[in-house]
Design a protein around this motif. Structure first.
Motif, PDB file in Angstrom:
ATOM      1  N   UNK A   1       0.826  -1.263  -0.025  1.00 18.60           N
ATOM      2  CA  UNK A   1       0.021   0.199  -0.076  1.00 18.60           C
ATOM      3  C   UNK A   1       0.681   1.255  -0.057  1.00 18.60           C
ATOM      4  N   UNK A   2       1.916   1.092   0.663  1.00 22.83           N
ATOM      5  CA  UNK A   2       2.732   2.320   0.715  1.00 22.83           C
ATOM      6  C   UNK A   2       3.314   2.839  -0.689  1.00 22.83           C
TER       7      UNK A   2
ATOM      8  N   UNK B   1      10.664   8.412  -0.666  1.00 21.33           N
ATOM      9  CA  UNK B   1      10.254   7.100  -0.169  1.00 21.33           C
ATOM     10  C   UNK B   1       9.821   7.317   1.272  1.00 21.33           C
ATOM     11  N   UNK B   2      10.303   8.250   2.113  1.00 22.47           N
ATOM     12  CA  UNK B   2      10.271   8.422   3.341  1.00 22.47           C
ATOM     13  C   UNK B   2       9.490   9.706   3.849  1.00 22.47           C
ATOM     14  N   UNK B   3       9.493  10.617   3.077  1.00 22.55           N
ATOM     15  CA  UNK B   3       9.242  12.006   3.295  1.00 22.55           C
ATOM     16  C   UNK B   3       8.346  12.954   2.201  1.00 22.55           C
TER      17      UNK B   3
ATOM     18  N   UNK C   1       7.045  12.984   7.554  1.00 20.87           N
ATOM     19  CA  UNK C   1       7.431  11.552   7.465  1.00 20.87           C
ATOM     20  C   UNK C   1       6.204  10.807   6.925  1.00 20.87           C
ATOM     21  N   UNK C   2       6.204  10.112   5.821  1.00 18.83           N
ATOM     22  CA  UNK C   2       5.192   9.205   5.345  1.00 18.83           C
ATOM     23  C   UNK C   2       4.571   8.353   6.419  1.00 18.83           C
TER      24      UNK C   2
END
Length: 70
Positions: A2-3, A37-39, A57-58
């Motif tokens: 899902x991410x 990918x992270x932010x 942050x995700x």
């Protein structure tokens, strides 16, 4: 899984007006400026904002809504 789908959809909407809700019950409305990918990076809009980019942050995002242009 899902991410990856979430980040792909956000990437398609760069430059869109968004409202983001985070785990600490904060909401932020602004222009989606960058997705990694992270932010994600949002530039706040509206009266009284300083327009400094906000890095989120995700993993701390609860929801994202996309605003319609007026």
């Amino acid at each position: 899984m899902f991410s990856n789908l979430f980040l792909t959809e956000l990437s398609r909407r760069l430059g869109s007006l968004v409202t983001i809700g985070t785990e600490d019950s904060e909401t932020l409305t602004g222009v989606l400026a960058r997705v990694s990918a992270d932010v994600i990076v949002v530039v706040p809009t509206g009266y009284g904002t300083d327009n400094n980019p906000v890095y989120i942050s995700v993993e701390f995002i609860n929801f994202v809504t996309f605003e319609l242009a007026a």
